[in-house]
Design an enzyme around this catalytic site. Structure first.
Site, PDB file in Angstrom:
ATOM      1  N   HIS A 273      -5.909   2.737   1.042  1.00 61.24           N
ATOM      2  CA  HIS A 273      -5.140   3.850   1.601  1.00 61.24           C
ATOM      3  C   HIS A 273      -5.871   4.571   2.742  1.00 61.24           C
ATOM      4  O   HIS A 273      -5.300   4.823   3.801  1.00 61.24           O
ATOM      5  CB  HIS A 273      -4.825   4.880   0.516  1.00 61.24           C
ATOM      6  CG  HIS A 273      -4.251   4.291  -0.740  1.00 61.24           C
ATOM      7  ND1 HIS A 273      -3.266   3.331  -0.717  1.00 61.24           N
ATOM      8  CD2 HIS A 273      -4.520   4.515  -2.048  1.00 61.24           C
ATOM      9  CE1 HIS A 273      -2.950   3.008  -1.972  1.00 61.24           C
ATOM     10  NE2 HIS A 273      -3.707   3.707  -2.791  1.00 61.24           N
TER      11      HIS A 273
ATOM     12  N   ASP B  96       0.922  -1.133   0.000  1.00 63.58           N
ATOM     13  CA  ASP B  96       0.000   0.000   0.000  1.00 63.58           C
ATOM     14  C   ASP B  96       0.956   1.175   0.000  1.00 63.58           C
ATOM     15  O   ASP B  96       1.560   1.490   1.026  1.00 63.58           O
ATOM     16  CB  ASP B  96      -0.871   0.009   1.252  1.00 63.58           C
ATOM     17  CG  ASP B  96      -1.834   1.178   1.235  1.00 63.58           C
ATOM     18  OD1 ASP B  96      -1.383   2.313   0.922  1.00 63.58           O
ATOM     19  OD2 ASP B  96      -3.028   0.989   1.514  1.00 63.58           O
ATOM     20  N   HIS B  97       1.152   1.785  -1.165  1.00 64.24           N
ATOM     21  CA  HIS B  97       2.293   2.700  -1.268  1.00 64.24           C
ATOM     22  C   HIS B  97       2.178   3.908  -0.343  1.00 64.24           C
ATOM     23  O   HIS B  97       3.162   4.551  -0.030  1.00 64.24           O
ATOM     24  CB  HIS B  97       2.546   3.115  -2.717  1.00 64.24           C
ATOM     25  CG  HIS B  97       1.573   4.102  -3.248  1.00 64.24           C
ATOM     26  ND1 HIS B  97       0.318   3.737  -3.677  1.00 64.24           N
ATOM     27  CD2 HIS B  97       1.644   5.444  -3.410  1.00 64.24           C
ATOM     28  CE1 HIS B  97      -0.325   4.822  -4.089  1.00 64.24           C
ATOM     29  NE2 HIS B  97       0.457   5.870  -3.938  1.00 64.24           N
TER      30      HIS B  97
HETATM   31  C1  BG6 Z   1      -3.324   4.535  -6.402  1.00 61.67           C
HETATM   32  C2  BG6 Z   1      -4.639   4.629  -7.107  1.00 61.67           C
HETATM   33  O1  BG6 Z   1      -3.348   3.504  -5.473  1.00 61.67           O
HETATM   34  O2  BG6 Z   1      -3.046   5.761  -5.758  1.00 61.67           O
HETATM   35  C3  BG6 Z   1      -4.669   5.804  -8.067  1.00 61.67           C
HETATM   36  O3  BG6 Z   1      -4.881   3.445  -7.821  1.00 61.67           O
HETATM   37  C4  BG6 Z   1      -4.248   7.065  -7.374  1.00 61.67           C
HETATM   38  O4  BG6 Z   1      -5.942   5.959  -8.662  1.00 61.67           O
HETATM   39  C5  BG6 Z   1      -2.953   6.859  -6.626  1.00 61.67           C
HETATM   40  O5  BG6 Z   1      -4.091   8.081  -8.348  1.00 61.67           O
HETATM   41  C6  BG6 Z   1      -2.603   8.073  -5.799  1.00 61.67           C
HETATM   42  O6  BG6 Z   1      -1.324   7.914  -5.268  1.00 61.67           O
HETATM   43  P1  BG6 Z   1      -0.385   9.160  -5.019  1.00 61.67           P
HETATM   44  O7  BG6 Z   1       0.821   8.606  -4.369  1.00 61.67           O
HETATM   45  O8  BG6 Z   1      -0.160   9.809  -6.335  1.00 61.67           O
HETATM   46  O9  BG6 Z   1      -1.171  10.068  -4.122  1.00 61.67           O
END
Ligand code: BG6
Length: 496
Positions: free
Chosen positions: A239, A176-177
């Site tokens: 998230h 979950d980045h």
């Molecule tokens: C991803 C989603 O997990 O997170 C995307 O699939 C989203 O739709 C993205 O744009 C947002 O990540 P960040 O790091 O750009 O806020």
């Protein structure tokens, strides 16, 4: 520490691998976490040569290169093997290449598998890794997988079952980045390292919590995937609920993976599971419509490439979670996430209860607020009341601010780098665990089902707003309002 390890990347020709994996591996290499004793096997269907693959890797790290010599050595650790994930014979080739490289680079039997491809392949890959004896148990063997982890509790359970037939939970690293982002990791520091907050972190002092994950971009070229997911599954299930559980959890006895995850799971389990009616009442959705914002014209969601012209997929979701425990009973946790909103911004507002002093007018307008900024700026602020300068004795809000630009916008490669290093260390703290994913799906499935039953038109919102009217009404009903309103600035200037 320098790691000895053989990486195998499934989906090596894809966008994810180029945007995130290779740059992260290169950063780790530059920092000395990877040195001589690592090799990477890239696999995908296409027929590429090792040389071509190395070129692709070099291109993907172009911005990070400070020495061509260093980059060339790094790229020489990469090998390409064309592969069909459903064909057992191909795993045999992969195994032989792996064995050769393990000897050549002395990787001590340690292996990490990255699955940068569609989740329906995960089970097949895992099973073949076992049946074709690529897994030997000689060193550590870990599998790193990207979201989405299923599309419902049912599909996630199937997926998990197929993985756990081969790997144990402590070998599975579900990315979950957001958990790799600096400020998400700082939530616990803000909470537990500050007595002034820790002592107030409960329903006696906190009025409500607001979590916003806003994006200015639309679905871009991801319409094909997004139209099957929508904001609820794409952002809230993973998230947003991860962040919520970090805010809501009890203090872990020890700050390690087992204790933190146990507390997060407990917090998620304490979230009230809504009935269908409650879900309909407490969650709202929206879809961006063709509109003009800040002198620009934008297409509506339904006009985006690869999106069905009659799509009912939501690009915005907002809702209220309630937590049934002693700490949080009565404190609404409002969440919202959407695309094509006013600006990109992830932040948490902890809104404190108005004070009890009779000297000044105390209401929610003058509440103290702790804001945690996750991105694109990182930091926190505290909204307090001070005396207005000059004659008289009126109070006015003062914002104490500690905020800095995060180095990268968007899907920060740094977050991935941190996560990969954690996976190399075998530390799963900042990954999503099965019990978390499972509980999140239980909560989300009800909302999804409530929405699916409801055939009324999907509320539309104009690009540049913070979602449909219903998202504001949701809070107004409780006498609350969203604290972060970047759209107001544009409205006041007639740009919205
Ligand atoms: C991803 C989603 O997990 O997170 C995307 O699939 C989203 O739709 C993205 O744009 C947002 O990540 P960040 O790091 O750009 O806020």
């Amino acid at each position: 520490m320098t790691y000895q390890v053989l990486f195998t990347i499934f989906g090596a020709t894809g966008d994810l691998a180029s945007r995130k994996l290779y740059p992260s591996l290169f950063r780790l290499y530059k920092k000395g976490e990877l040195a001589e004793n690592f090799a990477v096997i890239g696999t995908a269907r296409r027929e590429w040569t090792h040389d071509y693959y190395r070129e692709v890797v070099l291109q993907s790290i172009a911005e990070l290169i400070t020495s061509d010599h260093e980059a060339a050595i790094f790229a020489s650790h990469f090998y390409y093997q064309s592969h069909d994930v459903g064909d057992a014979a191909h795993y045999e080739t992969l195994r032989r290449l792996g064995e050769t490289l393990a000897k050549q680079y002395q990787t001590q039997g340690n292996q990490m598998f990255f699955l940068a491809m569609a989740p329906h392949f995960f089970g097949t890959i895992a099973e073949h890794l076992k049946s074709e004896k690529i897994l030997t148990g000689a060193g550590f063997e870990r599998i790193v997988i990207e979201k989405p982890f299923g599309e419902s509790l049912e599909t996630a359970t199937k997926l998990n079952d197929s993985l756990t037939r081969v790997f144990s939970e402590d070998q599975i690293f579900r990315i979950d980045h957001y958990l790799g982002k600096e400020m998400i990791q700082s939530v616990s520091a803000v909470r537990f390292a500050n007595q002034m907050f820790e002592s107030l972190w409960n329903n006696r002092h906190i009025d409500n919590v607001q979590i916003t994950f806003a994006e200015a971009l639309g679905v871009e070229d991801r319409g094909g995937y997004y139209d099957t997911a929508g904001a609820l599954k794409d952002m809230i299930q993973n998230h947003v609920l991860q962040v919520l559980s970090l805010i809501a959890m009890e203090e872990p006895e020890v700050f390690d993976e087992a204790h933190i995850v146990a507390q997060k799971v407990k917090a998620l389990k304490a979230i009230k599971t809504y009935t269908l009616d409650e879900a309909r009442e407490n969650f709202v959705r929206g879809q961006y419509a063709a509109s003009s914002f800040n002198h620009k014209e934008f297409a509506g969601y339904k006009e985006e490439p690869l999106v069905a012209a009659d799509s009912r997929t939501e690009t915005f979701a907002a809702g209220k979670f309630e937590i049934d425990n002693a700490r949080w009973a009565g404190v609404p946790f409002y969440v919202r996430s959407g695309k094509r909103l006013t600006e990109k911004g992830t932040r948490i507002n902890i809104v404190f209860k108005p004070g009890g002093s009779s000297l000044f007018e105390q209401n929610l307008e003058t509440a103290n607020i702790l804001t945690i900024y996750i991105q694109p700026t990182e930091g926190f602020s505290l909204t307090m009341n001070g005396k207005k300068l000059g004659q008289g004795f009126e109070i006015e809000p003062v914002v104490l601010m500690y905020r800095h630009d995060s180095a990268y916008l968007g899907n920060s490669p740094e977050a991935y780098e941190k996560l990969f290093l954690d996976a190399l260390k075998g530390d799963g703290t900042n990954f999503s665990h099965w019990e978390e994913a499972k509980r999140a799906w239980e909560l989300i499935d009800v909302i999804r089902a409530a929405w699916d039953e409801d055939a009324s038109p999907i509320p539309q919102y104009a690009v540049g707003t913070m979602g449909p009217r219903a998202a504001h009404e949701l809070l107004a009903r409780d006498g609350h309002f969203w604290r972060w309103t970047p759209d107001v600035w544009y409205r006041e200037r007639g740009l919205l």
